[in-house]
Write a protein that holds these residues in place. Structure first.
Motif, PDB file in Angstrom:
ATOM      1  N   LYS A 204      -1.928   8.148   2.663  1.00  0.00           N
ATOM      2  CA  LYS A 204      -3.307   7.693   2.925  1.00  0.00           C
ATOM      3  C   LYS A 204      -4.046   8.747   3.732  1.00  0.00           C
ATOM      4  O   LYS A 204      -5.208   9.076   3.450  1.00  0.00           O
ATOM      5  CB  LYS A 204      -3.283   6.355   3.672  1.00  0.00           C
TER       6      LYS A 204
ATOM      7  N   ILE B 140      -9.607   5.739  -6.470  1.00  0.00           N
ATOM      8  CA  ILE B 140      -9.449   7.140  -6.054  1.00  0.00           C
ATOM      9  C   ILE B 140      -9.645   8.085  -7.237  1.00  0.00           C
ATOM     10  O   ILE B 140     -10.502   8.968  -7.200  1.00  0.00           O
ATOM     11  CB  ILE B 140      -8.096   7.366  -5.353  1.00  0.00           C
TER      12      ILE B 140
ATOM     13  N   ALA C 259       1.552   5.733   5.049  1.00  0.00           N
ATOM     14  CA  ALA C 259       0.448   6.220   5.881  1.00  0.00           C
ATOM     15  C   ALA C 259       0.216   7.720   5.703  1.00  0.00           C
ATOM     16  O   ALA C 259      -0.931   8.179   5.706  1.00  0.00           O
ATOM     17  CB  ALA C 259       0.719   5.901   7.347  1.00  0.00           C
TER      18      ALA C 259
ATOM     19  N   ASN D 105       0.829  -1.196   0.000  1.00  0.00           N
ATOM     20  CA  ASN D 105       0.000   0.000   0.000  1.00  0.00           C
ATOM     21  C   ASN D 105       0.865   1.248   0.000  1.00  0.00           C
ATOM     22  O   ASN D 105       2.088   1.183   0.036  1.00  0.00           O
ATOM     23  CB  ASN D 105      -0.929  -0.009   1.227  1.00  0.00           C
ATOM     24  N   MET D 106       0.217   2.387   0.007  1.00  0.00           N
ATOM     25  CA  MET D 106       0.907   3.676   0.051  1.00  0.00           C
ATOM     26  C   MET D 106       1.358   3.977   1.477  1.00  0.00           C
ATOM     27  O   MET D 106       0.803   3.419   2.429  1.00  0.00           O
ATOM     28  CB  MET D 106      -0.025   4.783  -0.454  1.00  0.00           C
TER      29      MET D 106
ATOM     30  N   PHE E 144      -5.167  11.611   1.507  1.00  0.00           N
ATOM     31  CA  PHE E 144      -6.431  11.318   0.829  1.00  0.00           C
ATOM     32  C   PHE E 144      -7.606  11.413   1.800  1.00  0.00           C
ATOM     33  O   PHE E 144      -8.639  11.998   1.481  1.00  0.00           O
ATOM     34  CB  PHE E 144      -6.395   9.939   0.168  1.00  0.00           C
ATOM     35  N   ASP E 145      -7.453  10.831   2.989  1.00  0.00           N
ATOM     36  CA  ASP E 145      -8.532  10.856   3.978  1.00  0.00           C
ATOM     37  C   ASP E 145      -8.965  12.283   4.305  1.00  0.00           C
ATOM     38  O   ASP E 145     -10.160  12.568   4.411  1.00  0.00           O
ATOM     39  CB  ASP E 145      -8.091  10.186   5.283  1.00  0.00           C
TER      40      ASP E 145
ATOM     41  N   THR F  25      -6.720   0.138  -7.300  1.00  0.00           N
ATOM     42  CA  THR F  25      -6.935   0.942  -6.097  1.00  0.00           C
ATOM     43  C   THR F  25      -6.834   2.435  -6.387  1.00  0.00           C
ATOM     44  O   THR F  25      -7.699   3.215  -5.976  1.00  0.00           O
ATOM     45  CB  THR F  25      -5.918   0.553  -5.001  1.00  0.00           C
ATOM     46  N   MET F  26      -5.790   2.838  -7.092  1.00  0.00           N
ATOM     47  CA  MET F  26      -5.589   4.266  -7.351  1.00  0.00           C
ATOM     48  C   MET F  26      -6.369   4.757  -8.573  1.00  0.00           C
ATOM     49  O   MET F  26      -7.111   5.732  -8.491  1.00  0.00           O
ATOM     50  CB  MET F  26      -4.100   4.560  -7.547  1.00  0.00           C
TER      51      MET F  26
END
Length: 193
Positions: free
Chosen positions: A94, A153, A91, A88-89, A97-98, A148-149
């Motif tokens: 992430k 997103i 943290a 994954n990317m 993005f959040d 995923t990306m």
């Protein structure tokens, strides 16, 4: 045209930094204005806190989020450069993005579900990882990263994915292999923007 680069690697001497330098210089050679947001240098706070969401519900966007949203709004393309860790990317990205790709900014709700709000922007992703590229390709990880990306997103928010480059074994290969990777990045950036 403004190009925004979101960079997420903690080491200043990493290969990801060389990728950032290559992307930035290639874009500038083509006459683009380039903004780099180095999340570690910025000490970007990645935790989406209850007070963040409460503020956003009342229309008061926290200042650090608003700053990043303004950079996105002013850009016609966003390039994300980051390593893959634990499939994954990092943290910090992430959390970006959040917090930044929030409801009312990156998407909203409509009668049929989510409505993307970042249409008209292009997106590129450049990832590195330590495993051999052939291995990740054979077990479906590369496809998973792209889904995923590029879909999860970019597609959700309306960003048009123009390219997603994945480079494996970056911790094991020699300088000549890394130079070939940088050359591929340069040609891809020139072609895409």
């Amino acid at each position: 045209m403004k190009k925004l680069i979101i960079f997420a690697h903690q080491h200043q001497d990493s290969f990801n930094r060389a990728i950032l330098d290559q992307v930035e210089s290639t874009l500038k050679e083509k006459g683009h204005e380039v903004i780099v947001r180095d999340l570690y240098k910025l000490n970007f706070q990645p935790l989406l806190k209850p007070e963040d969401t409460e503020s956003m519900k009342t229309g008061k966007i926290p200042e650090d989020i608003k700053t990043e949203q303004n950079f996105i709004t002013e850009s016609d393309a966003i390039i994300f450069i980051y390593p893959i860790w634990w499939s994954n990317m990092p943290a910090i990205l992430k959390g970006y993005f959040d917090r930044v790709f929030s409801f009312g900014f990156a998407y909203t709700a409509g009668a049929q579900g989510a409505v993307p709000l970042l249409k008209g922007k292009k997106g590129m992703i450049i990832n590195t990882y330590g495993a051999p590229e052939e291995h990740y390709e054979s077990i479906g990880m590369n496809a998973a990263f792209k889904t995923t990306m590029d879909v999860g997103i970019f597609g959700f928010t309306g960003i048009e994915p123009v390219e997603h480059l994945l480079f494996g074994s970056v911790t094991e290969v020699d300088d000549s292999a890394r130079k070939k990777m940088l050359e591929k990045i340069k040609e891809t950036v020139k072609k895409s923007f």
